[in-house]
Write an enzyme that holds these catalytic residues in place. Structure first.
Site, PDB file in Angstrom:
ATOM      1  N   LYS A 224       0.833  -1.200   0.000  1.00 26.60           N
ATOM      2  CA  LYS A 224       0.000   0.000   0.000  1.00 26.60           C
ATOM      3  C   LYS A 224       0.870   1.253   0.000  1.00 26.60           C
ATOM      4  O   LYS A 224       2.086   1.198   0.170  1.00 26.60           O
ATOM      5  CB  LYS A 224      -0.948  -0.017   1.204  1.00 26.60           C
ATOM      6  CG  LYS A 224      -2.068  -1.037   1.067  1.00 26.60           C
ATOM      7  CD  LYS A 224      -3.040  -0.958   2.229  1.00 26.60           C
ATOM      8  CE  LYS A 224      -4.184  -1.945   2.051  1.00 26.60           C
ATOM      9  NZ  LYS A 224      -5.119  -1.911   3.210  1.00 26.60           N
ATOM     10  N   ARG A 258      -2.500  -9.650   6.237  1.00 28.89           N
ATOM     11  CA  ARG A 258      -2.944  -9.905   4.870  1.00 28.89           C
ATOM     12  C   ARG A 258      -1.854  -9.419   3.924  1.00 28.89           C
ATOM     13  O   ARG A 258      -1.558  -8.225   3.878  1.00 28.89           O
ATOM     14  CB  ARG A 258      -4.274  -9.186   4.607  1.00 28.89           C
ATOM     15  CG  ARG A 258      -4.902  -9.473   3.248  1.00 28.89           C
ATOM     16  CD  ARG A 258      -6.264  -8.796   3.157  1.00 28.89           C
ATOM     17  NE  ARG A 258      -6.911  -9.073   1.873  1.00 28.89           N
ATOM     18  CZ  ARG A 258      -6.777  -8.332   0.780  1.00 28.89           C
ATOM     19  NH1 ARG A 258      -6.008  -7.245   0.811  1.00 28.89           N
ATOM     20  NH2 ARG A 258      -7.397  -8.665  -0.338  1.00 28.89           N
TER      21      ARG A 258
END
Length: 283
Positions: A224, A258
């Site tokens: 991210k 995750r």
């Protein structure tokens, strides 16, 4: 609530022990437009092969998504989403009867099709707030659930940690009203979803406070913007920064992560668990 010997109930009699060792949820995007791996696993054989490799690399769960949630994503119909994910779930279930599979969706109809096909967990980036019927589906199948806080639709004023807790409270109210049981619930603070990079850092610094909310946490930072913008990195050079956030999560007591790069994160959490969870070396 999290205890020394805690379990996440993930459908039927299935459960995952949490707390003693970090658990990895491998990301499998069956989409053409996900931000870092769009189009790589659209074909059934490619998706199944990638899932198999993630299990071999150390994933406890594979999270299968048929609609991108990147900023500015293009929504797809529930028919298209079902068509992308259900064949993958069925094939993996036929090959690995005891594997743990998660469906990454915010649509009740997609979740039900996935659970019927053999998924164990519903991972909702909107925390049941966009489709409350999703909670009823999860309860019906006794599925595990991940309730993420998503700030893209607007939130009340306050610190990012306060906004996360307020969102979780609303999600939990819907979950409990539908019959979802507490041992089925994991919470996700939603790094990168309606947050600035400074707020993402505040989330990472406040993970121990968020754990005091009383539920196991899942941290999703893989590739991210928080792993890119501070260092000016493209998508293919974000691994080390991702691992740094994973290790920070282990140090704060986070139970699940995750990730895209399972093998590398698995090695990192193995060492981090020895340091921060006090695990002994295997004889």
């Amino acid at each position: 609530m999290v205890s020394e010997k805690a379990y996440w109930k993930v459908g039927g009699e299935a459960r995952l022990e949490i707390g003693e060792r970090s658990l990895l949820m491998g990301i499998l995007n069956v989409t053409p437009d996900s931000f870092s791996d769009g189009g790589e696993h659209l074909q059934l054989f490619a998706a199944v092969a990638r899932a198999e490799s993630m299990f071999q690399e150390g994933a406890a769960i594979v999270d299968i998504g048929g609609e991108s949630t990147r900023p500015g994503f293009e929504p797809v119909s529930f028919e298209e989403e079902v068509a992308r994910v259900v064949p993958v779930i069925r094939e993996l279930r036929s090959r690995r009867s005891d594997c743990i599979l998660s469906i990454d969706t915010s649509k009740a109809v997609v979740a039900e099709a996935a659970l019927e096909a053999g998924a164990n967990i519903v991972n909702d980036v909107n925390g049941f707030l966009s489709d409350p019927q999703l909670a009823e589906v999860a309860a019906k199948y006794r599925a595990g659930v991940v309730l993420m806080r998503n700030g893209r639709s607007g939130e009340k004023e306050g610190s990012v940690l306060d906004r996360i807790r307020e969102s979780w409270e609303r999600s939990l109210e819907i979950a409990f009203a539908a019959g979802v049981k507490e041992p089925a619930i994991v919470l996700d603070p939603g790094v990168g979803f309606g947050t600035t990079r400074q707020e993402d850092l505040e989330i990472l610094r406040g993970l121990d406070l968020l754990r005091s909310f009383g539920f196991p946490l899942l941290l999703g930072t893989s590739r991210k913007r928080i792993t890119a913008e501070p260092l000016g990195l493209p998508v293919d050079l974000r691994l080390e920064a991702t691992i740094a956030t994973t290790v920070a999560g282990v140090a704060a007591g986070v139970e699940l992560f995750r990730v895209h790069d399972v093998a590398e994160n698995a090695r990192a959490v193995c060492m981090a668990d020895l340091i921060y969870r006090g695990n002994d070396l295997d004889e």
